[in-house]
Design an enzyme around this catalytic site. Structure first.
Site, PDB file in Angstrom:
ATOM      1  N   TYR A 162       0.940  -0.933  -0.243  1.00 31.73           N
ATOM      2  CA  TYR A 162      -0.128  -0.004  -0.103  1.00 31.73           C
ATOM      3  C   TYR A 162       0.928   1.043   0.379  1.00 31.73           C
ATOM      4  O   TYR A 162       1.820   1.583   0.974  1.00 31.73           O
ATOM      5  CB  TYR A 162      -1.302  -0.068   1.702  1.00 31.73           C
ATOM      6  CG  TYR A 162      -1.322   1.266   1.434  1.00 31.73           C
ATOM      7  CD1 TYR A 162      -1.210   1.941   2.384  1.00 31.73           C
ATOM      8  CD2 TYR A 162      -2.604   1.366   0.342  1.00 31.73           C
ATOM      9  CE1 TYR A 162      -2.669   2.934   2.587  1.00 31.73           C
ATOM     10  CE2 TYR A 162      -3.609   2.372   0.433  1.00 31.73           C
ATOM     11  CZ  TYR A 162      -3.354   3.484   1.485  1.00 31.73           C
ATOM     12  OH  TYR A 162      -3.662   4.572   1.524  1.00 31.73           O
ATOM     13  N   ASP A 257       9.160   3.104  -0.525  1.00 33.94           N
ATOM     14  CA  ASP A 257       8.813   3.666   0.144  1.00 33.94           C
ATOM     15  C   ASP A 257       8.474   3.169   1.636  1.00 33.94           C
ATOM     16  O   ASP A 257       8.040   2.520   2.191  1.00 33.94           O
ATOM     17  CB  ASP A 257       6.913   3.016  -0.454  1.00 33.94           C
ATOM     18  CG  ASP A 257       5.888   3.782   0.110  1.00 33.94           C
ATOM     19  OD1 ASP A 257       5.125   3.275   0.059  1.00 33.94           O
ATOM     20  OD2 ASP A 257       6.062   4.324   1.436  1.00 33.94           O
ATOM     21  N   LYS A 285       5.272   9.630   8.302  1.00 38.45           N
ATOM     22  CA  LYS A 285       4.486   9.328   9.743  1.00 38.45           C
ATOM     23  C   LYS A 285       6.148   9.077  10.338  1.00 38.45           C
ATOM     24  O   LYS A 285       5.426  10.348  11.202  1.00 38.45           O
ATOM     25  CB  LYS A 285       4.957   7.423   9.684  1.00 38.45           C
ATOM     26  CG  LYS A 285       3.423   7.360   9.295  1.00 38.45           C
ATOM     27  CD  LYS A 285       3.733   5.866   9.061  1.00 38.45           C
ATOM     28  CE  LYS A 285       2.093   4.877   7.864  1.00 38.45           C
ATOM     29  NZ  LYS A 285       0.915   4.917   8.399  1.00 38.45           N
TER      30      LYS A 285
HETATM   31  P1  KE4 Z   1      -0.128   8.321   4.534  1.00 35.77           P
HETATM   32  O1  KE4 Z   1      -1.561   9.708   3.179  1.00 35.77           O
HETATM   33  O2  KE4 Z   1      -2.044   7.740   5.080  1.00 35.77           O
HETATM   34  O3  KE4 Z   1       0.268   9.419   5.805  1.00 35.77           O
HETATM   35  O4  KE4 Z   1       0.381   7.045   4.108  1.00 35.77           O
HETATM   36  C1  KE4 Z   1      -0.391   6.462   2.759  1.00 35.77           C
HETATM   37  C2  KE4 Z   1       1.155   5.460   2.617  1.00 35.77           C
HETATM   38  C3  KE4 Z   1       2.038   5.164   1.659  1.00 35.77           C
HETATM   39  N1  KE4 Z   1       2.989   4.190   2.133  1.00 35.77           N
HETATM   40  C4  KE4 Z   1       3.079   3.233   3.078  1.00 35.77           C
HETATM   41  C5  KE4 Z   1       3.908   2.354   3.021  1.00 35.77           C
HETATM   42  C6  KE4 Z   1       1.972   3.972   3.848  1.00 35.77           C
HETATM   43  O5  KE4 Z   1       2.020   2.155   5.091  1.00 35.77           O
HETATM   44  C7  KE4 Z   1       1.258   4.467   3.557  1.00 35.77           C
HETATM   45  C8  KE4 Z   1      -0.379   4.416   5.328  1.00 35.77           C
HETATM   46  N2  KE4 Z   1      -0.064   3.253   6.312  1.00 35.77           N
HETATM   47  C9  KE4 Z   1      -2.435   2.881   6.536  1.00 35.77           C
HETATM   48  C10 KE4 Z   1      -1.255   1.666   7.401  1.00 35.77           C
HETATM   49  N3  KE4 Z   1      -1.297   0.626   7.218  1.00 35.77           N
HETATM   50  C11 KE4 Z   1      -2.249   4.717   6.953  1.00 35.77           C
HETATM   51  C12 KE4 Z   1      -3.942   4.023   7.967  1.00 35.77           C
HETATM   52  C13 KE4 Z   1      -4.597   4.404   7.117  1.00 35.77           C
HETATM   53  O6  KE4 Z   1      -4.747   4.118   5.886  1.00 35.77           O
HETATM   54  O7  KE4 Z   1      -5.532   5.142   8.486  1.00 35.77           O
END
Ligand code: KE4
Length: 445
Positions: A162, A257, A285
């Site tokens: 993801y 990523d 994060k």
């Molecule tokens: P954000 O746009 O949520 O800040 O980041 C996206 C993203 C990008 N790359 C990786 C590897 C990620 O894990 C994420 C987002 N992680 C999720 C949880 N696995 C965020 C939680 C959510 O979607 O509410």
């Protein structure tokens, strides 16, 4: 499990649900009227585990409190940013100070430069960086930059990984997309989706075949160097080195990523941990310390193709805002000074060893996959090297496990396809409490 124990467990879950969660339930009734599904991010909806989401009111250290006053030992930590724990005093102090001078100027400011210098000091592959406000923005920009730099359109990503919710990447995506059963989101134009090749993670031949077929059309390979959004699934030996070699050979950009792994696996992230130098790195994060921040970085040669120097446009109102930058600077300064990674790893190993001992005692098929302080419980006796393997795990048992732990005051991710993580605030005593709770839950199977 005896019938009596089964009844006893069910009574406890129902009692806890109705008596100990009345305020959360009342909140959620109101929230459902204004938020789609009652949430602002789908994975929070408990869709994969059932039940009503808990409404949180306060975090301190490794603890979370909900609106009913129930306390939880937190292994979600806002999905990764809070490696120091909730409300770490240095972070609170830094943000308070920053906002008294103004939260955002929409102009150059000193704190963005201070954070950039910390990022560059940690990751030699970063000659230049661009701040954004989320991991999604960072990866979305990296994709556009790779396409603009190479003049090619296709992107390789991996099934179950993801990378945020930009159109090109909601193709066989993990995390909330997999949890909700919509890995291929509606609303993504077919023409765009066709430019994304989604391949099995850890599968060398799939990548080789894709390059043999589309080699001169592939702009980039985008990878979670440690997959965390199908649960924690490590790269098999030689896999990342293989991706580095084949992208060099076909003049494609290798994008790590590191939104989760950055400053989590080591101060230099996965690229230091696995000793692979990507062309572009996406961060989020931890670099925001709990406030909205993301970044992408790479060589000057590639990054200078971004506006205002180059033709690839990208922009953001709150990019580099002092409030978020101050939380990131405070967090990274502590990580750089204390280098807490061996402690985090050792405490995670202690917890997982205790869980494995209980599982063996009760002959439960438990696979724990861990890298440093990231880990996932899979209820399966088979190895999990990719999303197909992760999906074979007993997700119904994970849902029961999640709720049984929740009732004991332990907050795990409400989805099998996520990573648990530890913070520096998780003490040995708290982890002993978690281990005991897991042992008790295991008894009920
Ligand atoms: P954000 O746009 O949520 O800040 O980041 C996206 C993203 C990008 N790359 C990786 C590897 C990620 O894990 C994420 C987002 N992680 C999720 C949880 N696995 C965020 C939680 C959510 O979607 O509410």
């Amino acid at each position: 499990m005896t019938p009596f124990l089964l009844v006893e467990m069910k009574v406890k879950i129902i009692y806890n649900f109705y008596m100990l969660n009345s305020q959360s339930k009342a909140y959620f009734k109101r929230a459902e009227r204004l938020f789609v599904g009652g949430v602002n991010s789908p994975v929070r909806a408990f869709g994969a585990v059932g039940g009503t989401p808990v409404c949180m009111r306060k975090g301190k250290g490794a603890w979370l409190w909900d609106v009913d006053g129930n306390r939880y030992l937190d292994f979600v930590l806002s999905w990764g940013p809070l490696i120091l724990g909730h409300a770490r005093k240095e972070v609170v102090r830094a943000v308070k100070r920053a906002v008294t001078f103004g939260a955002s100027f929409g102009a150059c400011s000193e704190l963005e430069l201070e954070l950039a210098e910390l990022l560059v000091s940690a990751m030699p592959s970063l000659e230049k960086v661009r701040f954004v406000s989320s991991g999604t923005e960072a990866v979305m920009t990296a994709i556009r930059l790779a396409r603009g730099f190479t003049g090619k359109d296709k992107i390789i990503k991996f099934i179950g990984c993801y990378h945020g919710h930009s159109d090109s990447l909601l193709i066989k995506a993990g995390s909330g997309a997999a949890t909700m059963g919509i890995p291929d989101s509606a609303g993504v134009p077919k023409g765009l989706a066709q430019e994304t090749l989604a391949l099995p993670y850890n599968d060398f031949s799939a990548v080789r075949s894709a390059f043999q077929k589309y080699g001169d059309e592939i702009a980039a390979v985008l990878v979670e160097p440690l997959a965390c959004n199908m649960g924690v699934v490590p790269p098999v030996p030689g896999y990342l080195e293989f991706l580095r070699r084949i992208t060099r050979r076909y003049k494609a950009i290798l994008i790590f990523d590191e939104v989760i792994t950055g400053f989590r696996l080591s101060f230099g992230g996965a690229q230091e941990y696995y000793k692979i130098k990507p062309d572009l790195t996406c961060l989020g994060k931890i670099i925001g310390g709990g406030l909205p921040a993301g970044a992408l970085g790479g060589s000057k040669k590639v990054m200078d193709v971004l506006a205002p120097l180059g033709p690839v446009y990208q922009a953001g109102t709150l990019s580099g805002n002092p409030a978020a930058m101050s939380a990131g600077v405070a967090t990274l300064k502590i990580l750089k000074k204390e280098q807490p990674y061996p402690i985090l790893k050792e405490r995670t190993e202690m917890l997982l060893e205790r869980a494995q001992t209980s599982a063996k005692k009760w002959s439960l098929p438990l696979l724990t996959q861990q890298v440093e302080s990231l880990f996932t419980f899979f209820f399966t006796s088979r190895p999990v090297h990719d999303y197909a393997g992760a999906k074979e795990a007993d997700t119904a048992r994970y849902a029961r496990f999640f709720h049984s732990l929740l009732n004991k005051g332990i907050y795990f991710p409400p989805s099998q396809f996520e990573a648990c993580n530890l913070s520096l605030a998780h003490s040995r005593a708290q982890l002993d409490f978690a281990a005991k709770s897991i042992e008790e839950v295991m008894v009920h199977g």
